[in-house]
Design a protein around this motif. Structure first.
Motif, PDB file in Angstrom:
ATOM      1  N   GLN A  83      65.266  80.975  49.700  1.00 20.82           N
ATOM      2  CA  GLN A  83      65.873  80.539  48.418  1.00 20.82           C
ATOM      3  C   GLN A  83      64.801  80.741  47.476  1.00 20.82           C
ATOM      4  OE1 GLN A  83      68.438  76.701  48.667  1.00 20.82           O
ATOM      5  NE2 GLN A  83      67.170  76.467  50.536  1.00 20.82           N
ATOM      6  N   GLY A  84      63.600  81.103  47.852  1.00 24.09           N
ATOM      7  CA  GLY A  84      62.596  81.455  46.667  1.00 24.09           C
ATOM      8  C   GLY A  84      62.040  80.199  46.275  1.00 24.09           C
ATOM      9  N   HIS A  85      61.882  79.251  47.242  1.00 26.85           N
ATOM     10  CA  HIS A  85      61.127  78.036  46.913  1.00 26.85           C
ATOM     11  C   HIS A  85      59.997  77.879  47.531  1.00 26.85           C
ATOM     12  CE1 HIS A  85      65.269  76.019  46.386  1.00 26.85           C
ATOM     13  NE2 HIS A  85      65.168  76.914  45.552  1.00 26.85           N
ATOM     14  N   TYR A  86      58.878  79.007  47.164  1.00 29.84           N
ATOM     15  CA  TYR A  86      57.739  79.248  47.659  1.00 29.84           C
ATOM     16  C   TYR A  86      56.658  78.202  48.131  1.00 29.84           C
ATOM     17  CZ  TYR A  86      59.643  83.935  46.713  1.00 29.84           C
ATOM     18  OH  TYR A  86      60.476  84.823  46.503  1.00 29.84           O
ATOM     19  N   PRO A  87      56.453  77.499  47.026  1.00 28.90           N
ATOM     20  CA  PRO A  87      55.571  76.224  47.305  1.00 28.90           C
ATOM     21  C   PRO A  87      56.072  75.239  48.063  1.00 28.90           C
ATOM     22  CG  PRO A  87      55.823  76.541  44.975  1.00 28.90           C
ATOM     23  CD  PRO A  87      57.142  77.266  45.480  1.00 28.90           C
ATOM     24  N   MET A 140      54.789  82.101  56.568  1.00 31.00           N
ATOM     25  CA  MET A 140      53.697  81.737  55.594  1.00 31.00           C
ATOM     26  C   MET A 140      53.085  82.799  54.731  1.00 31.00           C
ATOM     27  SD  MET A 140      51.912  79.239  54.370  1.00 31.00           S
ATOM     28  CE  MET A 140      51.743  77.881  55.228  1.00 31.00           C
ATOM     29  N   ALA A 141      52.855  84.187  55.439  1.00 34.64           N
ATOM     30  CA  ALA A 141      52.367  85.050  54.743  1.00 34.64           C
ATOM     31  C   ALA A 141      53.179  85.537  53.699  1.00 34.64           C
ATOM     32  CB  ALA A 141      51.953  86.398  55.853  1.00 34.64           C
ATOM     33  N   ARG A 142      54.479  85.641  54.230  1.00 31.75           N
ATOM     34  CA  ARG A 142      55.528  85.983  52.971  1.00 31.75           C
ATOM     35  C   ARG A 142      55.543  85.124  51.924  1.00 31.75           C
ATOM     36  NH1 ARG A 142      56.650  91.239  53.929  1.00 31.75           N
ATOM     37  NH2 ARG A 142      57.917  91.866  55.456  1.00 31.75           N
ATOM     38  N   ALA A 143      55.531  83.747  52.258  1.00 33.67           N
ATOM     39  CA  ALA A 143      55.392  82.686  51.239  1.00 33.67           C
ATOM     40  C   ALA A 143      54.267  82.937  50.272  1.00 33.67           C
ATOM     41  CB  ALA A 143      55.461  81.421  51.763  1.00 33.67           C
ATOM     42  N   LEU A 144      53.145  83.444  50.623  1.00 36.31           N
ATOM     43  CA  LEU A 144      52.179  83.548  49.875  1.00 36.31           C
ATOM     44  C   LEU A 144      52.190  85.174  49.133  1.00 36.31           C
ATOM     45  CD1 LEU A 144      49.354  82.348  52.237  1.00 36.31           C
ATOM     46  CD2 LEU A 144      49.892  81.364  49.941  1.00 36.31           C
ATOM     47  N   ASP A 145      52.816  85.885  49.937  1.00 39.30           N
ATOM     48  CA  ASP A 145      52.836  87.377  49.416  1.00 39.30           C
ATOM     49  C   ASP A 145      53.582  87.444  48.258  1.00 39.30           C
ATOM     50  OD1 ASP A 145      52.557  90.028  48.873  1.00 39.30           O
ATOM     51  OD2 ASP A 145      53.258  90.612  50.909  1.00 39.30           O
ATOM     52  N   TRP A 146      54.775  86.926  48.379  1.00 36.08           N
ATOM     53  CA  TRP A 146      56.019  87.135  47.409  1.00 36.08           C
ATOM     54  C   TRP A 146      55.888  86.283  46.207  1.00 36.08           C
ATOM     55  CZ3 TRP A 146      60.272  86.595  51.596  1.00 36.08           C
ATOM     56  CH2 TRP A 146      60.474  87.612  52.428  1.00 36.08           C
ATOM     57  N   ASP A 147      55.006  85.225  46.298  1.00 36.66           N
ATOM     58  CA  ASP A 147      54.895  84.312  44.948  1.00 36.66           C
ATOM     59  C   ASP A 147      53.950  84.734  43.956  1.00 36.66           C
ATOM     60  OD1 ASP A 147      54.913  82.369  43.334  1.00 36.66           O
ATOM     61  OD2 ASP A 147      54.275  80.534  44.909  1.00 36.66           O
ATOM     62  N   ASP A 148      54.067  85.029  42.987  1.00 38.68           N
ATOM     63  CA  ASP A 148      53.265  85.499  41.762  1.00 38.68           C
ATOM     64  C   ASP A 148      52.210  84.732  41.655  1.00 38.68           C
ATOM     65  OD1 ASP A 148      55.244  87.617  41.305  1.00 38.68           O
ATOM     66  OD2 ASP A 148      56.252  86.434  39.726  1.00 38.68           O
ATOM     67  N   GLU A 149      52.243  83.594  42.180  1.00 43.68           N
ATOM     68  CA  GLU A 149      50.928  82.655  41.950  1.00 43.68           C
ATOM     69  C   GLU A 149      50.400  82.191  43.372  1.00 43.68           C
ATOM     70  OE1 GLU A 149      52.197  78.926  40.111  1.00 43.68           O
ATOM     71  OE2 GLU A 149      52.670  79.838  37.964  1.00 43.68           O
ATOM     72  N   GLY A 150      50.737  83.224  44.342  1.00 39.82           N
ATOM     73  CA  GLY A 150      50.155  82.913  45.530  1.00 39.82           C
ATOM     74  C   GLY A 150      48.778  83.615  45.880  1.00 39.82           C
ATOM     75  N   SER A 159      52.936  94.075  62.717  1.00 44.83           N
ATOM     76  CA  SER A 159      51.994  94.905  62.422  1.00 44.83           C
ATOM     77  C   SER A 159      52.028  95.735  61.426  1.00 44.83           C
ATOM     78  CB  SER A 159      52.038  95.786  63.758  1.00 44.83           C
ATOM     79  OG  SER A 159      50.935  96.675  63.689  1.00 44.83           O
ATOM     80  N   SER A 160      53.133  96.184  60.973  1.00 38.63           N
ATOM     81  CA  SER A 160      53.690  96.844  59.764  1.00 38.63           C
ATOM     82  C   SER A 160      53.102  96.213  58.483  1.00 38.63           C
ATOM     83  CB  SER A 160      55.063  97.459  59.477  1.00 38.63           C
ATOM     84  OG  SER A 160      55.201  97.889  58.334  1.00 38.63           O
ATOM     85  N   SER A 161      53.540  94.994  58.189  1.00 43.65           N
ATOM     86  CA  SER A 161      53.334  94.305  57.124  1.00 43.65           C
ATOM     87  C   SER A 161      51.594  93.981  56.969  1.00 43.65           C
ATOM     88  CB  SER A 161      53.919  92.942  57.108  1.00 43.65           C
ATOM     89  OG  SER A 161      55.392  93.059  57.236  1.00 43.65           O
ATOM     90  N   TYR A 162      50.936  93.676  58.095  1.00 42.28           N
ATOM     91  CA  TYR A 162      49.777  93.577  58.232  1.00 42.28           C
ATOM     92  C   TYR A 162      48.921  94.742  57.847  1.00 42.28           C
ATOM     93  CZ  TYR A 162      44.840  93.212  60.220  1.00 42.28           C
ATOM     94  OH  TYR A 162      43.518  93.105  60.423  1.00 42.28           O
ATOM     95  N   ALA A 163      49.360  96.031  58.202  1.00 39.55           N
ATOM     96  CA  ALA A 163      48.839  97.228  57.958  1.00 39.55           C
ATOM     97  C   ALA A 163      48.789  97.531  56.411  1.00 39.55           C
ATOM     98  CB  ALA A 163      49.379  98.380  58.651  1.00 39.55           C
ATOM     99  N   LEU A 164      50.092  97.150  55.713  1.00 37.66           N
ATOM    100  CA  LEU A 164      50.223  97.498  54.290  1.00 37.66           C
ATOM    101  C   LEU A 164      49.127  96.505  53.512  1.00 37.66           C
ATOM    102  CD1 LEU A 164      51.658  98.703  52.152  1.00 37.66           C
ATOM    103  CD2 LEU A 164      53.475  96.946  52.379  1.00 37.66           C
ATOM    104  N   MET A 165      49.325  95.347  53.883  1.00 43.55           N
ATOM    105  CA  MET A 165      48.454  94.441  53.230  1.00 43.55           C
ATOM    106  C   MET A 165      46.848  94.699  53.533  1.00 43.55           C
ATOM    107  SD  MET A 165      48.033  91.817  51.193  1.00 43.55           S
ATOM    108  CE  MET A 165      49.569  90.878  51.252  1.00 43.55           C
TER     109      MET A 165
END
Length: 377
Positions: free
Chosen positions: A59-63, A86-96, A119-125
């Motif tokens: 729902q986009g409630h990252y905090p 958890m990585a997604r919640a930090l990555d997608w949030d503009d304040e993450g 593995s793909s998401s880790y490589a991109l980051m």
């Protein structure tokens, strides 16, 4: 003690069933009741926090998502999927925190190395955070793509990584295949536009709209192709709506047919020009009595979607979300049901922000939000 464990297990199963059906409000109530019990087994508490974190992430409630996922990680039952969300919640949030997101992507990959998406998401980051180690990250990115080339998330990460590394030719080949496999997908269309813009083949017009290509000039010795009679010209795509767009601007994106249909739903006589009809519709929707009557006719799912949009500032966009510990396949998920979204669009309460991504981004006009909240109350 045994009765408490049995009750906790029953509540967890009930919450999981509601979570799988995307009935987030009911699932949250059940799982919150579970967490209020005393002496909950560690595994049950971890799963309850995981489900709550996943629902808030969708729902986009990252905090809030991070709080629940951090509680799940704190139980000590390390799970790759929990670190991935958890990585997604930090990555997608503009304040993450991108550095913390990187650590959780790496931990998810270490715990579950057989998941190509992790593995793909880790490589991109890794490419974006540590460009001096791009060779190893590129190899990981290609391996993940080769393991599952039909997962849109993995393909998206693969193309983004290639573009960040300046490998535009390789990115173009993968992107052409993706656009054929998932035609009209907004994420890949955005990447295609970015690729063409980087090459200087497109220039952004004022307001972010794409300029119309100039008509070709035939040479003197070439035949002139005349338009086939009876074929109407395709209407230009409406300009993108801003998050704080007002109802008048949103109604201008509707064609004459949609305006006439909306007028019939609101009971407005079809007289005068389309512009006059738009103005009558705007005044009707901004009338509290008319709006209250309109809201009462909506389905329960549509009213729930309105509340979700109001909580997210009047605008929402589909995101990646976890598909559960059994599947381990986060994907481009449809947060609201298409039926409820269509109902709100037909009644003029929700508008797509762009024609090419009408199922991905949608918003409530800014001057309609407060009145709509009062009508919902």
């Amino acid at each position: 003690m045994a009765s408490t464990i049995n009750m906790a297990q029953a509540l967890l199963e009930q919450g999981r069933a509601l979570w799988e059906q995307d009935r987030y409000d009911e699932a949250t109530q059940v799982l919150s009741r579970l967490l209020r019990l005393r002496r909950i087994p560690r595994g049950i508490a971890e799963r309850a926090q995981f489900y709550l974190g996943d629902m808030h992430l969708a729902q986009g409630h990252y905090p809030k998502a991070r709080r629940h996922l951090a509680a799940a990680i704190a139980t000590g039952t390390d799970c790759g999927e929990t670190h991935f969300l958890m990585a997604r919640a930090l990555d997608w949030d503009d304040e993450g925190d991108p550095h913390s997101a990187y650590d959780h992507y790496r931990r998810a990959t270490d715990l579950d190395p057989g998941q190509p998406l992790y593995s793909s998401s880790y490589a991109l980051m890794r490419i974006r955070q540590r460009k001096n180690r791009s060779a190893a990250a590129l190899t990981r990115l290609r391996d993940a793509f080769g393991a599952d080339p039909d997962d849109p998330d993995i393909v998206y990460n693969y193309v983004c990584g290639l573009m960040d590394l300046g490998r535009s030719t390789e990115a173009e080949l993968a992107l052409r295949r993706a656009r054929k496999t998932w035609p009209g997908h907004p994420m890949f269309e955005e990447l295609w536009y970015d690729l063409l813009t980087a090459r200087g083949m497109l220039r952004c017009a004022p307001g972010g709209a794409l300029p119309a290509p100039p008509p070709p000039r035939p040479a003197a010795d070439q035949p002139v192709l005349l338009p086939f009679p009876g074929l109407a010209k395709r209407a230009p795509a409406p300009a993108a709506l801003r998050p704080n767009a007002r109802l008048r601007t949103a109604l201008e994106t509707l064609g004459a047919r949609d305006v006439a249909r909306l007028g019939r739903i609101l009971g407005i006589p079809a007289t005068g020009s389309t512009a006059e009809q738009r103005d009558r519709i705007r005044r009707a929707l901004l009338n509290p009595n008319t709006l209250r009557t309109l809201v009462q006719r909506l389905s329960v799912d549509s009213r729930r979607l309105i509340r979700s949009l109001q909580e997210s500032g009047g605008m929402a966009r589909k995101r990646l979300r976890g598909d559960g510990p059994a599947a381990h396949r986060p994907h481009f998920a449809a947060a609201p049901t298409l039926d409820s979204l269509d109902e709100l669009r037909r009644t003029g309460l929700v508008f797509p922000t762009h024609a090419a991504s009408e199922r991905e981004r949608f918003m409530i006009p800014s001057d309609l939000r407060k009145l709509l909240g009062e009508a919902m109350a």
